[in-house]
Design a protein around this motif. Sequence first.
Motif: not given
Length: 244
Positions: A101, A104-105, A108, A110
């Motif tokens: 997570e 991924k943040k 970028g 989602k």
Amino acid sequence: MAFPYQFDFFGEKVYYHFIFETAAFFIGVRLYYFLKKRQPDAINDINRLWILLGAMIGALIGSRVIAMLENPSEIAHQTWMTFYQNKTVAGGFLGGLFGVELIKKGIGVKTASGDIYVIPIIVAVFIGRIGCFLMGIAEPTFGNETTFFTGINLGDGLNRHPVALYEMTFMALLLLFFIRIKNVHLINGDRFKLFMVLYFLYRFCVEFIKPYHQLFLNLSSIQWSALFIFVYYWKFILRVLKIK
């Protein structure tokens, strides 16, 4: 032969656990790439590599932290070596989730990314638990003493719950289940969420037949990890149970 199972390699004793642990990682990775070639992936290869890196680093840290918390009274006596050597699969899953997570943040992404890992993870855990079972009581995957028919002498003369065998059975059932629902239409990411919820539900329950150490409110670190997962996926759980 007796627990823990080992063999001689040029005069050195080598545990079979090391062989199965290595095989679990290798086969799991190869199975992932095998499946990846046979299904479309909304995440490009570069981002997928970043996500894998986040999962591995998170799993490396999480598996050690949760393992350390499994025996709170020994935390003050931890050395770097004991911290690194002790690990737990449940902590690896939890840390891997955080690692993914965060990555991924940062990049970028989602799109849900976990479904493709479900089958490789199940197969890898099954193989790894063979090694855990062969370690007997030398590996903290054994259960309490029992008179139940499944009780096995794991090396200390007592018939104990063979928790590693229980988990192997559970993983085999999960594999059959996910193969069975392979063609069922689910929201992207739901298969991974379902795996995590089912696995941590199993781990929460099986802790009660293991000689676990209380972390807080009579629950172990793994049970608290399971509760965190249930809270983290609460919307998914309510949706699956069709609770509005």
